[in-house]
Motif scaffolding. Structure first.
Motif, PDB file in Angstrom:
ATOM      1  N   UNK A 194      48.925  -2.484 -42.486  1.00  0.00           N
ATOM      2  CA  UNK A 194      47.971  -2.187 -41.430  1.00  0.00           C
ATOM      3  C   UNK A 194      46.829  -3.198 -41.506  1.00  0.00           C
ATOM      4  N   UNK A 195      46.403  -3.477 -42.728  1.00  0.00           N
ATOM      5  CA  UNK A 195      45.336  -4.459 -42.948  1.00  0.00           C
ATOM      6  C   UNK A 195      45.672  -5.787 -42.298  1.00  0.00           C
ATOM      7  N   UNK A 230      37.527  -7.504 -28.388  1.00  0.00           N
ATOM      8  CA  UNK A 230      38.436  -6.819 -29.312  1.00  0.00           C
ATOM      9  C   UNK A 230      39.835  -6.697 -28.705  1.00  0.00           C
ATOM     10  N   UNK A 231      40.866  -6.652 -29.535  1.00  0.00           N
ATOM     11  CA  UNK A 231      42.229  -6.464 -29.025  1.00  0.00           C
ATOM     12  C   UNK A 231      42.349  -5.173 -28.210  1.00  0.00           C
ATOM     13  N   UNK A 232      43.163  -5.239 -27.183  1.00  0.00           N
ATOM     14  CA  UNK A 232      43.401  -4.078 -26.327  1.00  0.00           C
ATOM     15  C   UNK A 232      44.628  -3.329 -26.833  1.00  0.00           C
ATOM     16  N   UNK A 287      51.570  -0.424 -31.926  1.00  0.00           N
ATOM     17  CA  UNK A 287      50.285   0.189 -32.309  1.00  0.00           C
ATOM     18  C   UNK A 287      49.700   0.843 -31.068  1.00  0.00           C
ATOM     19  N   UNK A 288      49.773   2.171 -30.999  1.00  0.00           N
ATOM     20  CA  UNK A 288      49.297   2.882 -29.797  1.00  0.00           C
ATOM     21  C   UNK A 288      47.785   3.040 -29.824  1.00  0.00           C
ATOM     22  N   UNK A 289      47.303   3.439 -30.994  1.00  0.00           N
ATOM     23  CA  UNK A 289      45.875   3.669 -31.223  1.00  0.00           C
ATOM     24  C   UNK A 289      45.575   3.224 -32.640  1.00  0.00           C
ATOM     25  N   UNK A 290      44.303   3.221 -33.012  1.00  0.00           N
ATOM     26  CA  UNK A 290      43.977   2.979 -34.409  1.00  0.00           C
ATOM     27  C   UNK A 290      44.651   4.076 -35.241  1.00  0.00           C
ATOM     28  N   UNK A 291      45.450   3.677 -36.205  1.00  0.00           N
ATOM     29  CA  UNK A 291      46.100   4.654 -37.090  1.00  0.00           C
ATOM     30  C   UNK A 291      47.373   5.267 -36.529  1.00  0.00           C
ATOM     31  N   UNK A 345      39.507  -0.640 -42.644  1.00  0.00           N
ATOM     32  CA  UNK A 345      38.829   0.544 -43.191  1.00  0.00           C
ATOM     33  C   UNK A 345      37.741   1.064 -42.257  1.00  0.00           C
ATOM     34  N   UNK A 346      37.114   0.162 -41.519  1.00  0.00           N
ATOM     35  CA  UNK A 346      36.059   0.579 -40.589  1.00  0.00           C
ATOM     36  C   UNK A 346      36.614   1.596 -39.584  1.00  0.00           C
ATOM     37  N   UNK A 347      37.842   1.317 -39.104  1.00  0.00           N
ATOM     38  CA  UNK A 347      38.462   2.220 -38.138  1.00  0.00           C
ATOM     39  C   UNK A 347      39.055   3.459 -38.799  1.00  0.00           C
ATOM     40  N   UNK A 348      39.398   3.308 -40.074  1.00  0.00           N
ATOM     41  CA  UNK A 348      39.927   4.423 -40.848  1.00  0.00           C
ATOM     42  C   UNK A 348      38.846   5.406 -41.264  1.00  0.00           C
ATOM     43  N   UNK A 349      37.616   4.919 -41.396  1.00  0.00           N
ATOM     44  CA  UNK A 349      36.536   5.701 -42.006  1.00  0.00           C
ATOM     45  C   UNK A 349      36.363   7.060 -41.328  1.00  0.00           C
ATOM     46  N   UNK A 350      36.448   7.070 -39.998  1.00  0.00           N
ATOM     47  CA  UNK A 350      36.242   8.317 -39.270  1.00  0.00           C
ATOM     48  C   UNK A 350      37.312   9.347 -39.643  1.00  0.00           C
ATOM     49  N   UNK A 351      38.562   8.855 -39.791  1.00  0.00           N
ATOM     50  CA  UNK A 351      39.655   9.792 -40.077  1.00  0.00           C
ATOM     51  C   UNK A 351      39.620  10.302 -41.510  1.00  0.00           C
ATOM     52  N   UNK A 352      39.231   9.415 -42.437  1.00  0.00           N
ATOM     53  CA  UNK A 352      39.328   9.758 -43.853  1.00  0.00           C
ATOM     54  C   UNK A 352      38.338  10.858 -44.232  1.00  0.00           C
ATOM     55  N   UNK A 353      37.126  10.805 -43.673  1.00  0.00           N
ATOM     56  CA  UNK A 353      36.107  11.808 -43.983  1.00  0.00           C
ATOM     57  C   UNK A 353      35.747  11.798 -45.455  1.00  0.00           C
TER      58      UNK A 353
END
Ligand code: KG4
Ligand code: ZN
Length: 330
Positions: free
Chosen positions: A113-114, A126-128, A146-150, A306-314
């Motif tokens: 993913x990285x 940013x990429x669409x 890749x549909x969405x982040x994650x 990780x910036x985009x992951x941060x919200x999901x990880x909590x």
């Protein structure tokens, strides 16, 4: 948000600081290429010991170049797989220690993913999404929707060798150094004629790849089992052409069939000029390619992801993280 990204999945000790998933503040990569070159490939034990040695100096340089101290960092991100277990352990344990001691959130990142997120760094727009991720590295050749982040779906993969692995093996057959990709590319550039026509594998999966037959064909030619042996430059060029053609053909097909907005090339082999040019020329959709320094393994792509992951990880317990050497994507 400032994220410190740590990457030690193979033979690069890499740490970077990235702001808001796209602004590169520092990107330090300590490569072990010279150390492993004499063995013709990465020796896992040697790699993990070198990671241990380089971890603190690379961390200090990465923070220093970013003009930061650890207190300025909002989260610690680390590659937890896929990769060499011993190498991953060094990065993961360093990240856990930093997160625990400094009470920072810890964000585990999938290396594959990285790689895709190298396309987010330093860009104006940013990429669409949805996008087609094409990860072409030493360990993987994956076509990913890749549909969405994650949110990923793996559409295709290699059924045997990864593209970079094939470059490395063919380089050895041609008597070139390690890593093989850049050496084969350099040699191919000097070819005066098109080399022999090499096979493209036919597979059931519409977006799957196979590169081991191609490597065996090169081996037979080099050994003189197929008649007169062509110059090495021509073989290098013909091999490179065959890999690039296979990757580009399937990527374009997958992009068109899945209605994506863009194609995002990534991974070590994305540093290959012919691949970059052929994909851009043959794909009717917009193609993004990271700068060459962000194609091979680095900490910046881990921090960006990780910036985009941060919200999901909590809230994530830093002491609970373990490595996952066989981790996949989609
Ligand atoms: O992404 P990466 O740094 O590590 C993995 O995650 O595997 O990729 C390393 C791979 C190696 O196999 C190397 O030979 C290949 O990328 N590579 C290239 C080039 N630069 C690196 N292959 C073809 N052409 C290049 N210029
Ligand atoms: Zn990689």
């Amino acid at each position: 948000m400032r994220v410190l990204g740590i990457e030690t999945s193979c033979d690069e000790t890499a740490i970077a600081v990235v702001e808001d998933g796209r602004k590169l503040l520092s990107n330090i990569v300590s490569s072990q290429v010279d150390l492993h070159a004499r063995y013709g490939g990465v020796v896992p034990e040697v790699a993990s010991r070198k990671h241990l040695e380089m971890m603190m100096p690379v961390l200090e340089t990465a923070l220093g170049e970013a003009g930061s101290v650890i207190e300025d960092i909002d989260a610690i991100a680390v590659t937890y797989g896929p990769g060499l277990a011993g190498s991953l352990l060094v990065g993961v344990n360093a990240a856990k220690a930093l997160a625990y001691a400094w009470e920072k959130p810890l964000i585990p990142v999938n290396h594959l993913e990285g790689h895709i997120y190298a396309n987010w760094i330093g860009v104006e727009t940013l990429p669409q999404l949805p996008a087609l991720g094409l990860i072409v590295s030493g360990g993987h050749t994956d076509v990913v929707l890749m549909r969405q982040h994650g949110d990923y779906e793996r559409l295709g993969q290699t059924v045997d060798d990864a593209a970079g692995e094939a470059f490395d093996k063919v380089a050895r057959l041609l008597g070139l150094g390690f890593p093989g990709g850049p050496a084969v590319e350099k040699m191919a550039r000097t070819a005066k004629h098109t080399g022999p026509q090499l096979p493209r594998a036919k597979l059931d999966g519409p977006y799957d790849f196979s590169f081991s037959g191609l490597k065996t064909k090169v081996q037979r030619i080099v050994r003189g089992e197929e008649g007169e042996v062509p110059p090495r430059e021509e073989l290098a060029a013909a091999f490179q052409e065959a890999v690039v053609d296979a990757v580009v053909t399937k990527a374009v097909k997958a992009a068109e069939a899945n209605g994506v907005a863009e194609v995002l090339l990534s991974g070590g082999v994305a540093a290959n000029l012919l691949l970059r040019e052929a994909l851009a020329a043959r794909c009717p959709l917009p193609v993004r390619v990271p700068p060459i320094s962000l194609c091979t393994d680095n900490g910046a792509m881990i921090a960006a992801c990780a910036y985009y992951r941060a919200q999901e990880v909590g809230e994530f317990d830093p002491l609970a993280l373990d490595v996952d050497p066989g981790l996949r994507i989609g």
